[in-house]
Write an enzyme that holds these catalytic residues in place. Structure first.
Site, PDB file in Angstrom:
ATOM      1  N   LEU A 179      -8.056   6.018   9.769  1.00 29.52           N
ATOM      2  CA  LEU A 179      -7.077   6.722  10.365  1.00 29.52           C
ATOM      3  C   LEU A 179      -6.733   6.090  11.516  1.00 29.52           C
ATOM      4  O   LEU A 179      -6.381   6.496  12.523  1.00 29.52           O
ATOM      5  CB  LEU A 179      -7.379   8.007  10.667  1.00 29.52           C
ATOM      6  CG  LEU A 179      -6.350   9.184  10.679  1.00 29.52           C
ATOM      7  CD1 LEU A 179      -5.677   9.516   9.678  1.00 29.52           C
ATOM      8  CD2 LEU A 179      -6.921  10.308  11.575  1.00 29.52           C
ATOM      9  N   SER A 182     -13.429   7.506   9.207  1.00 27.67           N
ATOM     10  CA  SER A 182     -13.166   6.468  10.344  1.00 27.67           C
ATOM     11  C   SER A 182     -14.863   6.531  10.937  1.00 27.67           C
ATOM     12  O   SER A 182     -15.672   7.120  10.797  1.00 27.67           O
ATOM     13  CB  SER A 182     -12.264   6.860  11.182  1.00 27.67           C
ATOM     14  OG  SER A 182     -12.437   7.857  12.041  1.00 27.67           O
ATOM     15  N   ALA A 203       3.739  -3.682   0.418  1.00 28.17           N
ATOM     16  CA  ALA A 203       3.807  -2.445   1.025  1.00 28.17           C
ATOM     17  C   ALA A 203       4.193  -2.381   2.576  1.00 28.17           C
ATOM     18  O   ALA A 203       4.946  -1.839   3.066  1.00 28.17           O
ATOM     19  CB  ALA A 203       2.257  -1.864   1.079  1.00 28.17           C
ATOM     20  N   ILE A 216      -1.652   2.937  10.557  1.00 28.73           N
ATOM     21  CA  ILE A 216      -0.989   3.254   8.988  1.00 28.73           C
ATOM     22  C   ILE A 216      -1.503   4.557   8.378  1.00 28.73           C
ATOM     23  O   ILE A 216      -0.989   5.298   7.838  1.00 28.73           O
ATOM     24  CB  ILE A 216      -1.422   2.126   8.134  1.00 28.73           C
ATOM     25  CG1 ILE A 216      -0.805   0.793   8.732  1.00 28.73           C
ATOM     26  CG2 ILE A 216      -1.013   2.463   6.729  1.00 28.73           C
ATOM     27  CD1 ILE A 216      -1.116  -0.437   7.873  1.00 28.73           C
ATOM     28  N   GLU A 240      -5.585 -11.932  -5.767  1.00 27.92           N
ATOM     29  CA  GLU A 240      -3.968 -12.406  -5.936  1.00 27.92           C
ATOM     30  C   GLU A 240      -3.452 -13.390  -6.067  1.00 27.92           C
ATOM     31  O   GLU A 240      -4.174 -14.503  -5.596  1.00 27.92           O
ATOM     32  CB  GLU A 240      -3.159 -11.624  -4.770  1.00 27.92           C
ATOM     33  CG  GLU A 240      -3.585 -10.140  -4.475  1.00 27.92           C
ATOM     34  CD  GLU A 240      -3.293  -9.726  -2.947  1.00 27.92           C
ATOM     35  OE1 GLU A 240      -2.405 -10.443  -2.505  1.00 27.92           O
ATOM     36  OE2 GLU A 240      -3.595  -8.245  -2.817  1.00 27.92           O
ATOM     37  N   ARG A 262      -6.463  -3.856   1.403  1.00 29.78           N
ATOM     38  CA  ARG A 262      -6.664  -5.419   1.009  1.00 29.78           C
ATOM     39  C   ARG A 262      -7.637  -5.108  -0.319  1.00 29.78           C
ATOM     40  O   ARG A 262      -8.261  -3.935  -0.420  1.00 29.78           O
ATOM     41  CB  ARG A 262      -7.619  -6.106   1.740  1.00 29.78           C
ATOM     42  CG  ARG A 262      -6.998  -6.313   3.240  1.00 29.78           C
ATOM     43  CD  ARG A 262      -6.300  -7.568   3.203  1.00 29.78           C
ATOM     44  NE  ARG A 262      -5.600  -7.697   4.562  1.00 29.78           N
ATOM     45  CZ  ARG A 262      -4.231  -7.390   4.898  1.00 29.78           C
ATOM     46  NH1 ARG A 262      -3.652  -7.025   3.707  1.00 29.78           N
ATOM     47  NH2 ARG A 262      -3.872  -7.594   6.026  1.00 29.78           N
ATOM     48  N   HIS A 297       1.858  -6.761  -3.277  1.00 27.67           N
ATOM     49  CA  HIS A 297       1.348  -6.760  -2.156  1.00 27.67           C
ATOM     50  C   HIS A 297       2.889  -6.778  -1.143  1.00 27.67           C
ATOM     51  O   HIS A 297       2.860  -7.680  -0.471  1.00 27.67           O
ATOM     52  CB  HIS A 297       0.791  -8.208  -1.836  1.00 27.67           C
ATOM     53  CG  HIS A 297      -0.126  -8.084  -0.499  1.00 27.67           C
ATOM     54  ND1 HIS A 297      -1.453  -8.780  -0.270  1.00 27.67           N
ATOM     55  CD2 HIS A 297       0.115  -7.484   0.644  1.00 27.67           C
ATOM     56  CE1 HIS A 297      -1.666  -8.432   1.073  1.00 27.67           C
ATOM     57  NE2 HIS A 297      -0.988  -7.704   1.556  1.00 27.67           N
TER      58      HIS A 297
END
Lengths: 324, 324
Positions: B160, B182, B289, B163, B269, B240, B287
């Site tokens: 948290l 978290s 976002a 983002i 990737e 990721r 990738h």
């Protein structure tokens, strides 16, 4: 002699104690199971008649117009399994003393979610980027084009009913600036009221169509509105196809006079203009904004509650109020 | 003898009055134009050396590890054009007295918007329905499968930070029930804190991965977590690729042990497991976002502001604080 189809108790030769409910179209299993525990379901093709007080109608099957109402003169209540009412002649129902209910806000949140989903999809090119990954372009062509930011965008909502309000609430959380068009300003909302569609388009980066389809809103998005929206503008339509002059929309997109569109509805469904199918800057969806299984279940319960209220002589749960 | 690449003023043979800025990788025109008005840009391959105090690094090009830091012993400030910090050895920087800044929250809202877009897309099948319309299936096969409702869903947010918080704020407006994982509970938030990833998965319909990639969060989504999430569960990853054990994710999807996924990042990737490419219940994105042109412009300004603060001897604008 009355040529109306007569109404019959379909589940046996003797009348049931359950209230009679006219169902003038096929039902899915979920609907049939739920309704038949509460009502005696009557089909229009059955040989015996009854005084059939109430009917369930679906937007997919029934036009409730004077011809339909003439066929069932004893009808006093119609419940439609939709939010939209463009298949029902409300004034004629009012004149004949037929109460009408729709499914209220059951679909509103799903429709609003979908509108936001389409908007993010168009802005950030999610659908297109999925194609880019699947066809191997990420590997062969490298980085994909950037999309556009949602936060800070001016969004004009055409129709701030239950769906439009739910859209506004969601987009507020994304940092959008909301304006809206409706017949008159809504009390208790802080969004900017703009009484004219051209001004709304001029001031907006994005137009979202979420109003009812009426004579006044037919082709409310026309050539002039698209020009006012401009080259960076995006249109989202989760209302009805006929809200937009589709051939003008297609031309605007072809000529780059607007930037993109997210469309769930079309003027001649399921047929879609060939030009749209070939465009990369549109997201196309087969009239599914309002449907989720969860909402369908809610809708069945709301229709039942309306019928029960009617047969108990109480006010309908989600009555349609004819707009002034 | 020091084998470090020497640093040179790249835009002329004599030193400029502008502060020197090491740029150890190629720049786009937008970056180059913006930075060169404020700084003397220095490339590692240039023949002359300078005392190069600060460097811009990009996640795509640079590992900031002891090898890199040995090459530039006079570096005292690193600004990365990313939110993510997994390319930077923060402890080593701290030990050597090198300040580090990232781009703070500039990308957070875009990343959060994208996460929500992917989620609506997976639930409501927008990308798939676009394919359904474009390939003519709406005409030939009729109505399309229903998607699933977002409202009321239990969403577990893994991380948290800025983002994750922006995702939570958005999904709250959709009527979702938010829990989060978290390192410790966040003050001032009303969302439910769940300190264990297995418990979070068990209680969630949807898991959204939005934490930093660290040793602790590498493969935080593993086989057991996927099993805890269960058959109706959906995973969204905008973190990721290495946050998820990708081969376990693929197996879970193949076996129907979870329902779907929306993925912007992958372990290798741009290569993507072949099985994912063939699946209908995943939305795949290359990738993207965090990227919008608007955010990129913000990011350039934030990097400049950090460098200006550094050269003026002031605190960095968006310093990275090493987590405790």
């Amino acid at each position: 002699m009355n040529s109306s189809p007569s109404l019959t108790i379909s589940n046996g030769s003797s009348p049931s104690d359950l209230p009679p409910l006219l169902v003038p179209h096929p039902l899915s299993d979920a609907w049939s199971t739920a309704l038949s525990t509460k009502f005696t379901l009557i089909s229009p093709s059955s040989p015996h008649s009854t005084s059939g007080h109430a009917a369930l109608v679906s937007i997919s099957y029934n036009q409730v117009d004077p011809v339909f109402l003439d066929q069932y003169p004893s009808l006093r209540c119609i419940v439609t399994s939709s939010v939209g009412l463009d298949h029902i002649d409300l004034e004629e129902c009012q004149r004949r003393g037929v109460q009408v209910a729709n499914v209220g806000e059951s679909f509103s949140t799903d429709a609003a979610d979908y509108a936001v989903g389409l908007l993010i999809d168009v802005l950030r090119r999610i659908t297109l980027s999925d194609r880019y990954v699947r066809d191997g372009s990420w590997v062969t062509r490298g980085d994909y084009l950037l999309g556009s930011k949602l936060g800070g965008k001016h969004v004009g909502i055409v129709g701030l009913g239950s769906i439009g309000s739910a859209i506004a609430k969601r987009l507020k959380a994304f940092g959008c600036k909301i304006s809206y068009l409706s017949r008159k300003p809504k009390p208790d909302v802080s969004y900017k009221y703009i009484p004219n569609i051209y001004d709304l388009a001029t001031e907006s980066d994005i137009l979202i169509v979420s109003c009812s389809l009426t004579k006044e809103t037919h082709h409310i998005i026309n050539k002039q509105v698209l020009q006012a929206l401009g080259k960076e503008g995006i249109i989202i339509n989760i209302g009805r196809g006929a809200h937009i002059d589709e051939s003008e929309l297609v031309q605007s997109l072809v000529r780059g006079e607007i930037k993109g569109a997210g469309l769930d509805v079309y003027e001649d469904e399921p047929d879609i203009p060939k030009e749209l199918i070939e465009m990369e800057n549109v997201v196309l969806s087969p009239h599914r904004a309002v449907f989720t299984p969860e909402a369908m279940s809610d809708v069945i319960q709301i229709c039942i509650a309306n019928f029960e209220a009617f047969f108990a002589g109480k006010p309908l749960i989600t009555p349609v109020v004819v707009a002034d």
